[in-house]
Structure formats: C-alpha cells, structure tokens
Enzyme design. Structure first.
Site, PDB file in Angstrom:
ATOM      1  N   GLU A   1      13.557  47.697  24.625  1.00 20.03           N
ATOM      2  CA  GLU A   1      14.899  48.137  24.221  1.00 20.03           C
ATOM      3  C   GLU A   1      14.918  49.498  23.520  1.00 20.03           C
ATOM      4  O   GLU A   1      15.572  49.659  22.490  1.00 20.03           O
ATOM      5  CB  GLU A   1      15.542  47.074  23.307  1.00 20.03           C
ATOM      6  CG  GLU A   1      15.673  45.735  23.977  1.00 20.03           C
ATOM      7  CD  GLU A   1      16.361  44.691  23.107  1.00 20.03           C
ATOM      8  OE1 GLU A   1      17.268  44.016  23.622  1.00 20.03           O
ATOM      9  OE2 GLU A   1      16.000  44.548  21.921  1.00 20.03           O
TER      10      GLU A   1
HETATM   11  C1  NGO Z   1      15.022  40.507  22.852  1.00 20.55           C
HETATM   12  C2  NGO Z   1      14.727  41.623  21.875  1.00 20.55           C
HETATM   13  C3  NGO Z   1      14.329  41.109  20.493  1.00 20.55           C
HETATM   14  C4  NGO Z   1      15.285  40.018  20.028  1.00 20.55           C
HETATM   15  C5  NGO Z   1      15.330  38.904  21.058  1.00 20.55           C
HETATM   16  C6  NGO Z   1      16.319  37.833  20.644  1.00 20.55           C
HETATM   17  C7  NGO Z   1      13.051  41.417  23.358  1.00 20.55           C
HETATM   18  C8  NGO Z   1      11.808  41.622  24.091  1.00 20.55           C
HETATM   19  N1  NGO Z   1      13.609  42.282  22.538  1.00 20.55           N
HETATM   20  O1  NGO Z   1      13.738  40.270  23.421  1.00 20.55           O
HETATM   21  O2  NGO Z   1      14.319  42.176  19.581  1.00 20.55           O
HETATM   22  O3  NGO Z   1      14.852  39.494  18.802  1.00 20.55           O
HETATM   23  O4  NGO Z   1      15.689  39.385  22.335  1.00 20.55           O
HETATM   24  O5  NGO Z   1      16.420  36.805  21.553  1.00 20.55           O
END
Ligand code: NGO
Length: 532
Positions: free
Chosen positions: A347
C-alpha cells in the site's frame, strides 16, 4: 469498535473482488500419493482427532500404551538437538502428569517413549509414530520430525495433558501407526504488534498455540504507522518515541533487543522461524514522527493513533533514507538467525510507481548484502525480484501472478480466507470486515496450492494467516480471533488435500476444545462447530 473500510483498501478491493470472482478456489484436486491414506473420519473416537490430519493414520487395535510414573523418554538420534526436543515434550507432560519422565539414552524402563532416528528417510519434517502397549516410538530423519511426531502424540493423549497443574487420571495413548510429512514448507502465522503492542509473554502464548498445530513460521509485523516495536540502538527514538503509543492512543511499547531474542529463541525451540517485518516505504508514520530527516519536507508529523491506513512515505530521494534502512535491517538481521527479512512494501499509495520500484530494488540489495532472503507483500512484484524472493499474496491475483512470472515464490494469505483480523460474522464484536466475514468454514475451505488459477503448486510455499490488530487489543482478543480458525490453516499447510472435508474436519476441531480449556486459552464458540 468501528467497521468502516480503510479508504486505501476500499479503492483497492474493487479489482481484488473481481479477481476472486473469476478464480473460484478449487478444492479436492487429487494428489498422487493419496490412494493409500487412511483418513480420519467421524466414526473415529475423539482420541484420534489429530490436527493437522496426518498423511496416514491407522488405528492398529489392541490395548493402548499407558503412561505411568515408570515411563522413561529414551533418545537415540545422532543429532544432539533430539534431546532438546525430547526434553521439551517431557517438560509438558511432567506438568500435568506429575511423573518424573526422565530423558535418557538407554531404556532402564519396561515402558518407554522413544525419540529415534528413522531407518527410512522421512524428509526434513516428516516422522513415523507407532504406539504399542509397551513402546511409543517416534522415528524421524531430522529432529524437526521428532518434534512434529511429539505434537501428534500430544493430541493422542487425553486433553488434560495440556493442563499446567497435576491431574490425577490415567494417561492412555491409543495404539496407532502414523506416517506423516507436511505438504508445504511454509505454514505461517502473523502477529501485528505495531497497531497494538503485545509483549514477550503474550507473544509466547501465541507461539504455544501455533506450535501445537505444527506451524513453522512466525511473521512479526514489527513496525507500522501506529508504532515502531523494536529497539534499534543507532536510531533510538524509533522505539522510545515511535513506539510510545498505539491505536486508540493507549501506551504502546517495544521489544528491547534482548526481548526480541528471547522470542526468537522460544520460537526456535518449537521449530518456528521468526520472520521479522519492518514495513517500508509506506506504513511508516511512527518512523517519520521520530526522525524529521526521513520526511521529504524535513518536518516530523505527529504520532498517529488512528486505526485507518494513512498515506505516508519515506523520502525516496534522500540518502539518509537508505542509511536508515541499512541500519535497521542490519540490526534486525543480526538478531535473527532465520534466513528471511520481510520488507513490507504494501500500500505505498503516497509513492510514485517509479520511486517505489527504485526504493524496493535498493532495499532488496541491502537485504542481499546481509545474506538474507527478501519477503514482501504482493506489491513488490513491480520491482526486479532477486532469486529466492518470497512474495506474500493477500488481495490481487494479478500481482501474485506477476510475481511468479518474475521467479517469486508465493506465501498465500488470501484476505477473504486467511485474514484473521476479519470478523467471523456480524455478531462477533471484534475485527474488521472490509474483506468480508470469515467464518470457521470459510477459513478452512480453500486450497493454498490451487487458489490462484494459472499458478501451480510448485510456485507456492504455503499458507499464512495474518492477524492484524487495529481493533484487537488484548490477549483474549488475539485468542478469540485465532481459535478456532488457526488449526484449519495449519491443516491446509500440512495435510494432503485428498479426502479433505469440512464435514469431517469440524468434528476433529471440536475435539480440540477441551485442550484449549486445559491450556487456559480462549476461543470463539462458533455455532458451525459441533462442540462436545
Ligand atoms: C492490509 C494492510 C494492513 C492492514 C490490513 C487490515 C496489508 C498487506 N496491508 O493488508 O496494513 O492492517 O489490511 O486487514
């Protein structure tokens, strides 16, 4: 509690949902060696309800072995570590039986539990277990196999075996033959200690639970926007300031180097390799708040204690960023005997695509110089993946496929089945639900080897269940979200796919409940499971 989707993921999930719809999870693909297996079924007694289901388990009839005050544990294996595996098993049994259970090289006892080398090769983690009235024999080529054999044996003993106080009762072990080895090399659980901090004692409790089910990787998510949780002597404010809070603004905490090493050692005794993650270049507000020079504009933002993802980035074009990365990765590499360094990479919405590639390529070089293997979330597929890179699939099959095309191997954490931060259903109070509800059956009903069309099992390392902790605050919350889902993930990672059925599995799962109660571990009493 709030169940709003973090904005970044809401946008992201549009494509992920479409990809899931196009590639339904395939179940029951037959495996070559499956024909001869004896599969546990509902007609077997609870005393044979082993999870993960062994590749071959045959009740041999005849009287059980009785553990008594005269039972000895005998070690006959060339690897000195075999004694440690035997000692650890003896320690567990001594607490609940009160028997001396000496660990020795020779059997002076008519009644022994043998930890021995196997005549036939059993692979890196496989074992044979034979229970007869006079002898229990665990035989394995490698010591890991002895340890896994002992975990199966634990589950053949009465549930009171897990008690921490002496229980006056008989200790029969049913007569069986087991020949077993895992399907996948990677059977992982992730604990996010960044959003809410969990200390050494709590992490050890988590390890106790996952170790009982033969999970062999503990991925620790050690840094995120809401907290930096590992002491780095050359950048002390990361932990002392960046680790001072957590989601909700409650006091945070961090692992000293000694704490972290204590966890690594405790895990290693249970044949679990710690995979430390320092998430970069996004999810870094705690670091940015601790050191202004890591920010593009040189200004430190305030600490962040919200639960939603925020869009931040390390300054990609500053040399100091790479000195920081090298320092922290060198520190964690020095504290971690295992071969992996997880660099996050998820992200990075505040970083341009070109900057992101450049950054990940440079970080990858640092990790290689340290002699470690890179693990990263699926987003790292856009970089030049070095040989041996492990890529963690979580939401987008296209990114996972692109990683495989570049030679990456996949860790399977599909958010709809393996994200244990997601609520079981609308009535369970803890967790997020942006990926949908994940009840116990959902969490069990997928196959890591075939869940992405066009990705073959040879490119899959195995499954991992991430437990993110945005609204998971206490030990009890962790246990509620972990059990009863985690044994299912362990089975997906260990057991042959042939013969797998929820309808059979849920009875074996139900039989685990008295063990959790004896261990003093909490769980969610799902109506899907036929509890005894
Ligand atoms: C996503 C995000 C995390 C969150 C999570 C919550 C990934 C790989 N990045 O997964 O920062 O905590 O969802 O479900």
């Amino acid at each position: 509690m709030t169940t709003d989707s973090p904005l970044s993921r809401r946008a992201f999930l549009g494509s992920a949902t479409a990809a899931f719809a196009a590639a339904p999870f395939l179940l029951g693909a037959p495996q070559a060696a499956a024909g001869s297996l004896t599969v546990n079924d509902r007609s077997l007694p609870a005393s044979l309800s082993v999870i993960p289901r062994p590749a071959l388990l045959t009740p041999t009839g005849g009287p059980p072995f009785q553990l008594t005050p005269h039972t000895a544990i005998v070690v006959r294996h060339p690897d000195p570590a075999a004694r440690q595996a035997a000692e650890q098993f003896a320690e567990l049994l001594r607490r609940s039986t009160g028997f001396p259970l000496p660990v020795q090289d020779e059997s002076g006892s008519p009644q022994a539990i043998l930890f021995a080398v196997s005549d036939e090769p059993t692979g890196a983690e496989g074992y044979r277990l034979d229970v007869t009235p006079g002898l229990v024999a665990i035989r394995a080529t490698a010591v890991a196999g002895l340890h896994y054999g002992a975990q199966s044996l634990r589950q053949l003993l009465p549930p009171e075996t897990e008690s921490t106080t002496v229980q006056a009762r008989p200790w029969p072990i049913p007569a069986v033959h087991i020949a077993d080895e895992p399907r996948f090399v990677w059977r992982g659980a992730m604990l996010d200690v960044a959003r809410h901090f969990f200390g050494v004692t709590e992490v050890k409790r988590f390890i106790d639970v996952i170790a009982a089910y033969k999970i062999n990787r503990l991925h620790l998510h050690l840094s995120d926007s809401q907290g930096w949780r590992l002491e780095i002597p050359s950048w002390p404010r990361l932990a002392t300031y960046g680790g001072s809070t957590e989601v909700d603004g409650t006091p945070g905490g961090y692992f000293t180097q000694a704490d972290y090493q204590e966890i690594v050692a405790y895990a290693a005794q249970r044949f679990i390799t710690v995979v430390p993650e320092l998430d970069m270049p996004a999810h870094v507000n705690a670091a940015l708040a601790s050191y202004p020079e890591l920010n593009e504009d040189g200004v430190a933002p305030p600490l962040y204690t919200g639960y939603k993802g925020i869009q931040v980035s390390l300054a990609i074009d500053k040399d100091i960023t790479y000195r920081f990365a090298e320092d922290v990765l060198t520190t964690v590499a020095g504290l971690t005997p295992g071969p992996y360094l997880h660099i996050g990479g998820d992200e990075a919405l505040a970083t341009t695509a070109a900057d992101y590639r450049l950054f990940i390529n440079r970080i990858q070089q640092i990790v290689q110089t340290l002699g470690k293997q890179v693990v990263g979330w699926e987003e790292i597929n856009t970089a030049d993946l070095a040989p041996g890179t492990h890529v963690q699939y979580w939401a987008d099959v296209k990114k996972a496929r692109a990683a495989v095309a570049k030679g990456g191997k996949l860790i399977m954490s599909p958010c709809k089945q393996a994200y244990y931060d997601q609520q079981y259903n609308a009535d369970t109070p803890i967790g997020l639900n942006w990926a949908g509800y994940t009840d116990v059956q959902d969490a069990y009903s997928w196959d890591p080897g075939s869940c992405i069309a066009d990705v073959s099992e040879t490119d899959v390392l195995g499954p991992e269940a991430p437990l993110w902790t945005e609204n998971i605050r206490t030990d009890a919350d962790v246990e509620f979200m972990t059990l009863p889902r985690m044994p299912g993930l362990a089975e997906l990672g260990w057991s042959p796919v042939a013969g797998r059925s929820w309808d059979e599995y849920r009875y074996r799962l139900a039989a685990q409940e008295p063990r959790w109660t004896a261990m003093g571990v909490g769980y969610y009493r799902s109506t899907e499971v036929p509890w005894q």
